[in-house]
Scaffold this motif. Structure first.
Motif, PDB file in Angstrom:
ATOM      1  N   SER A   1      10.175  34.760  26.721  1.00  0.00           N
ATOM      2  CA  SER A   1      10.231  33.579  25.864  1.00  0.00           C
ATOM      3  C   SER A   1       9.470  33.847  24.573  1.00  0.00           C
TER       4      SER A   1
ATOM      5  N   VAL B   1      19.512  30.265  24.424  1.00  0.00           N
ATOM      6  CA  VAL B   1      18.872  30.130  25.729  1.00  0.00           C
ATOM      7  C   VAL B   1      19.764  30.770  26.783  1.00  0.00           C
TER       8      VAL B   1
ATOM      9  N   ASP C   1      14.760  32.048  24.744  1.00  0.00           N
ATOM     10  CA  ASP C   1      14.227  31.813  26.081  1.00  0.00           C
ATOM     11  C   ASP C   1      15.189  32.413  27.095  1.00  0.00           C
TER      12      ASP C   1
END
Length: 375
Positions: free
Chosen positions: A314, A332, A301
């Motif tokens: 994503s 992330v 992400d």
């Protein structure tokens, strides 16, 4: 060339006192046993200890950052596809990478796409991320990749995995064996491919493959062979990667029916550190320098704010979780460009991860690549 030293065509600079492991290369007929043979490597290079909340880890001097971008999809005219590959090169990515699937709308063959991308560029490396081992016999895959390494001037990176998507196997009528069997077969395949790159006739008798006096030709530009990436999420495959590969791909354990939240939970800081430790421990156990391994990670992400606009990328797993994805996961990346740069520096310092896939949105990745590539 000193054992373990990267060929000149491999663009990742390394420390002068660090060497990479390579397999023994006896003269005469290569006769692998069907089990993993121990690589030969010097002792560990100098290292320092880093303390963090996830544990205590040894790492060497940080390797320079490299970035890979996803191959453009085959849903546009070919001239535009080629232009987008050239853009990836111009933006400073180290490689363009492609996965290996047969279902879910996937249309590209990785070998053909890698060949087209290499022909369209002059510096960009081409990476299979990763070839599903069950789709190709290792002798045939070796021949294709050895040829591509020659034709590209030494720009191939070989990624291998045991396969995880049952739909692909079912659609092609291939047996989807239990994980242990698929990993065993992958281990044999790695041994066959590595032996063929040694350049002497190979005789091999294993449980899954048999090779009789096959010459490993043509000789690749990169010596002793193109760099090998082995990726996965289980302890067993990461130990295989640590003992045999040059690059270790850190992934969650992906399998049909696995809850996306459970899969991505494996990429917390603590579990990422554990996965890396499995690979390094396995390298040390066979006499390799664990700090000479390069670690590759995909960001699941990405949300980068650049010039007042947020650019996102994503994965389907991350999208299914909505806002519950742990922001402190090493997979992330959220924030402004400066924040993202600092976060990647922190991830490299703490975990040793330096080869990164920032998703499929070049607008999100480009400002970070511009700041960190080769640094």
């Amino acid at each position: 060339m000193r054992p373990g030293r990267r060929p000149r065509s491999y663009r990742r600079p390394i420390r002068q006192d660090a060497t990479r492991s390579r397999l023994d290369q006896p003269t005469g007929t290569k006769q692998p046993t069907g089990t993993n043979s121990n690589p030969r490597a010097p002792g560990n290079s100098r290292a320092r200890r880093v303390h963090g909340t996830a544990g205590r880890f040894e790492i060497g001097a940080p390797p320079p950052f490299r970035f890979t971008a996803a191959m453009p999809a085959l849903d546009r005219p070919v001239p535009r596809w080629l232009d987008e590959v050239r853009r990836i090169e111009d933006l400073g990515f180290s490689s363009v990478s492609i996965s290996d699937h047969l279902t879910g709308g996937w249309a590209m063959d990785p070998l053909v796409a890698m060949t087209m991308a290499a022909a369209a560029t002059s510096r960009l490396r081409v990476l299979g991320l990763v070839f599903c081992n069950d789709f190709r016999h290792p002798a045939l895959l070796h021949r294709s990749l050895a040829n591509l390494d020659v034709f590209s001037g030494g720009r191939v990176e070989i990624g291998l995995g045991a396969g995880w998507l049952r739909d692909d196997h079912d659609a092609a009528g291939l047996p989807f064996d239990p994980p242990g069997v698929r990993v065993d077969r992958l281990a044999e395949s790695i041994e066959v491919i590595t032996a063929l790159f040694d350049g002497v006739p190979v005789d091999f008798t294993g449980r899954y493959y048999r090779i009789g006096g096959l010459a490993g030709v043509p000789a690749p530009v990169q010596r002793p062979r193109p760099p090998l990436l082995v990726g996965g999420g289980s302890r067993r495959i990461l130990e295989l990667a640590g003992s045999r590969a040059d690059i270790v791909g850190i992934n969650p354990r992906l399998a049909p029916g696995v809850d996306p939240g459970a899969a991505l939970a494996e990429l917390t800081e603590e579990r990422t550190a554990r996965k890396i430790s499995w690979a390094r421990t396995a390298a040390r156990a066979v006499g390799r320098d664990p700090h000479a391994l390069e670690f590759q990670l995909r960001m699941f992400d990405v949300r980068v704010v650049h010039r007042g606009r947020e650019h996102r990328s994503s994965s389907s797993h991350a999208r299914s979780l909505g806002t519950t994805l742990p922001v402190r996961s090493p997979a992330v990346l959220h924030g402004g460009v400066d924040e993202c740069v600092e976060r990647l520096l922190e991830i490299r310092e703490r975990f040793g991860v330096s080869y990164l896939h920032l998703g499929g949105n070049l607008d999100a990745a480009a400002p970070i690549v511009a700041r960190l590539a080769g640094r």
